[in-house]
Scaffold this motif. Structure first.
Motif, PDB file in Angstrom:
ATOM      1  N   ASP A  64       0.931  -1.155  -0.024  1.00 60.52           N
ATOM      2  CA  ASP A  64       0.041  -0.019  -0.061  1.00 60.52           C
ATOM      3  C   ASP A  64       0.825   1.159  -0.021  1.00 60.52           C
ATOM      4  O   ASP A  64       1.887   1.418   0.891  1.00 60.52           O
ATOM      5  CB  ASP A  64      -0.893   0.314   1.245  1.00 60.52           C
ATOM      6  N   PHE A  65       0.242   2.234  -0.907  1.00 58.95           N
ATOM      7  CA  PHE A  65       0.992   3.523  -1.014  1.00 58.95           C
ATOM      8  C   PHE A  65       0.200   4.576  -0.156  1.00 58.95           C
ATOM      9  O   PHE A  65      -0.829   4.575  -0.678  1.00 58.95           O
ATOM     10  CB  PHE A  65       1.261   3.884  -2.370  1.00 58.95           C
ATOM     11  N   THR A  66       0.799   5.579   0.678  1.00 62.90           N
ATOM     12  CA  THR A  66       0.110   6.755   0.848  1.00 62.90           C
ATOM     13  C   THR A  66       1.035   7.830   0.282  1.00 62.90           C
ATOM     14  O   THR A  66       2.161   7.801   0.346  1.00 62.90           O
ATOM     15  CB  THR A  66       0.141   6.889   2.600  1.00 62.90           C
ATOM     16  N   VAL A  67       0.235   8.917  -0.438  1.00 66.25           N
ATOM     17  CA  VAL A  67       0.845   9.708  -1.309  1.00 66.25           C
ATOM     18  C   VAL A  67       0.127  11.060  -1.069  1.00 66.25           C
ATOM     19  O   VAL A  67      -0.870  11.062  -1.101  1.00 66.25           O
ATOM     20  CB  VAL A  67       0.947   9.436  -2.582  1.00 66.25           C
ATOM     21  N   TYR A  68       0.999  11.796  -0.901  1.00 68.07           N
ATOM     22  CA  TYR A  68       0.455  13.307  -0.903  1.00 68.07           C
ATOM     23  C   TYR A  68       1.256  14.007  -2.386  1.00 68.07           C
ATOM     24  O   TYR A  68       2.285  13.949  -2.455  1.00 68.07           O
ATOM     25  CB  TYR A  68       0.704  14.298   0.153  1.00 68.07           C
ATOM     26  N   ASN A  69       0.567  14.463  -3.249  1.00 68.62           N
ATOM     27  CA  ASN A  69       0.716  15.108  -4.454  1.00 68.62           C
ATOM     28  C   ASN A  69       1.458  14.207  -5.409  1.00 68.62           C
ATOM     29  O   ASN A  69       2.614  13.978  -5.552  1.00 68.62           O
ATOM     30  CB  ASN A  69       2.011  16.364  -4.249  1.00 68.62           C
ATOM     31  N   LEU A  70       0.479  13.186  -5.968  1.00 67.93           N
ATOM     32  CA  LEU A  70       0.922  11.905  -6.680  1.00 67.93           C
ATOM     33  C   LEU A  70       1.717  12.319  -7.854  1.00 67.93           C
ATOM     34  O   LEU A  70       2.796  11.889  -8.443  1.00 67.93           O
ATOM     35  CB  LEU A  70      -0.174  11.032  -6.941  1.00 67.93           C
ATOM     36  N   ALA A  71       1.168  13.292  -8.692  1.00 68.31           N
ATOM     37  CA  ALA A  71       1.691  13.673  -9.686  1.00 68.31           C
ATOM     38  C   ALA A  71       3.292  14.369  -9.653  1.00 68.31           C
ATOM     39  O   ALA A  71       3.988  14.060 -10.538  1.00 68.31           O
ATOM     40  CB  ALA A  71       0.950  15.167 -10.506  1.00 68.31           C
ATOM     41  N   ARG A  72       3.564  15.048  -8.326  1.00 68.44           N
ATOM     42  CA  ARG A  72       4.933  15.530  -8.351  1.00 68.44           C
ATOM     43  C   ARG A  72       5.646  14.321  -8.005  1.00 68.44           C
ATOM     44  O   ARG A  72       6.970  14.165  -8.638  1.00 68.44           O
ATOM     45  CB  ARG A  72       4.957  16.363  -7.426  1.00 68.44           C
ATOM     46  N   TYR A  73       5.566  13.280  -7.207  1.00 62.03           N
ATOM     47  CA  TYR A  73       5.994  12.053  -6.668  1.00 62.03           C
ATOM     48  C   TYR A  73       6.157  11.223  -8.042  1.00 62.03           C
ATOM     49  O   TYR A  73       7.373  10.858  -7.949  1.00 62.03           O
ATOM     50  CB  TYR A  73       5.022  11.399  -5.791  1.00 62.03           C
TER      51      TYR A  73
END
Length: 289
Positions: A64-73
């Protein structure tokens, strides 16, 4: 989304150039939206520090991934700054340029603004105080040909276009001058491979680098990381912190990438504070994860 996954590779010999393409396949795996949680509640940590950026956390056990600002990541690439010391250390050890993590490079006598750099340092010390001069000397001793070989072998800086990065600036600044760029996704994938000793370097050398990265080790958790601080092509201040937190022998891999339009923004303490604030919100530091 792409990230590095565990895989069996032979680390007892250098990779052949013809093997690079196969190794690259091992590095990339698709990740469906079913195990990606975009957590916009983390935005507050960026706003309160007047920063833009991204954060990602991979639960190794579940994927599982927890992501903030997926596009930048996933899609934006930046100079690695001092996170490149992970790779520089591994290459130095593997090639014998660094004979051991206790090998001292004498101070050149130049006074620099970081007092901890103004003395003789060994690799372990230089890594932990992020001493740029030490690693610039390592890169000069390594030389462009050997450095390029290992960057090719790692597929480091290839990005989504899968185009191998070629060193075309000074050997002692290419990771600082915006000629080499990596995505946060690539940086997280690198430390995930390192944790499992799955990079193409002897296991002993990967363990040495992991030892240098381990800054906190107590009954509840282990926290290992490498920071980075540089300037983008727009002269924005850029900060990194990448590594893992381990609780109950279970690793979670993280990357924090932050940016400020203020070129004088002090990244020295904000990265670690933000990381710990985010991890605390996500339930870490109590030995319950």
């Amino acid at each position: 989304m792409i990230f590095l996954k565990p895989g069996k590779i032979n680390t007892s010999f250098p990779l052949k150039r013809g093997f690079t393409a196969f190794f690259a396949v091992l590095l990339i795996v698709s990740c469906t939206q079913n195990n990606v949680k975009q957590d916009n509640s983390l935005k507050k940590y960026f706003e309160e520090n007047q920063l833009t950026g991204s954060f990602a956390l991979l639960n190794n056990g579940t994927g599982d991934f927890t992501v903030y600002n997926l596009a930048r990541y996933r899609d934006s690439a930046y100079l690695p700054a001092s996170t490149f010391k992970i790779v520089n250390s591994l290459i130095g050890l593997q090639t014998g340029i660094i004979s051991s993590d206790s090998m001292v490079i004498p101070w050149d006598g130049v006074q620099r603004p970081v007092p901890e750099w103004n003395k003789d340092l060994n690799m372990y010390q230089a890594f932990r105080v992020s001493a740029v001069p030490y690693y610039q000397e390592v890169a000069r001793r390594t030389g462009s040909e050997k450095m390029q070989y290992w960057l090719d072998s790692l597929h480091y800086g290839a990005g989504k276009k899968d185009t191998l990065f070629k060193i075309h600036s000074a050997i002692d600044t290419f990771w600082l001058d915006n000629t080499l760029k990596i995505t946060p996704d690539e940086n997280l994938g690198l430390v995930k491979k390192l944790y499992f000793n799955e990079l193409p370097f002897f296991k002993l050398y990967q363990e040495k680098v992991k030892h240098a990265m381990l800054f906190e080790d107590n009954a509840n958790y282990k926290l290992a990381y490498k920071t980075g601080w540089g300037a983008t092509e727009k002269q924005h201040a850029l900060g990194w912190i990448v590594g893992w937190i381990e609780e109950n022998r279970h690793p979670y891999f993280f990357v924090l990438n932050v940016e400020s339009a203020d070129p004088h923004y002090d990244m020295s303490t904000v990265r670690l504070k933000m990381l710990k604030d985010i991890l605390k919100q996500l339930g870490f530091f109590e030995g319950k994860m």
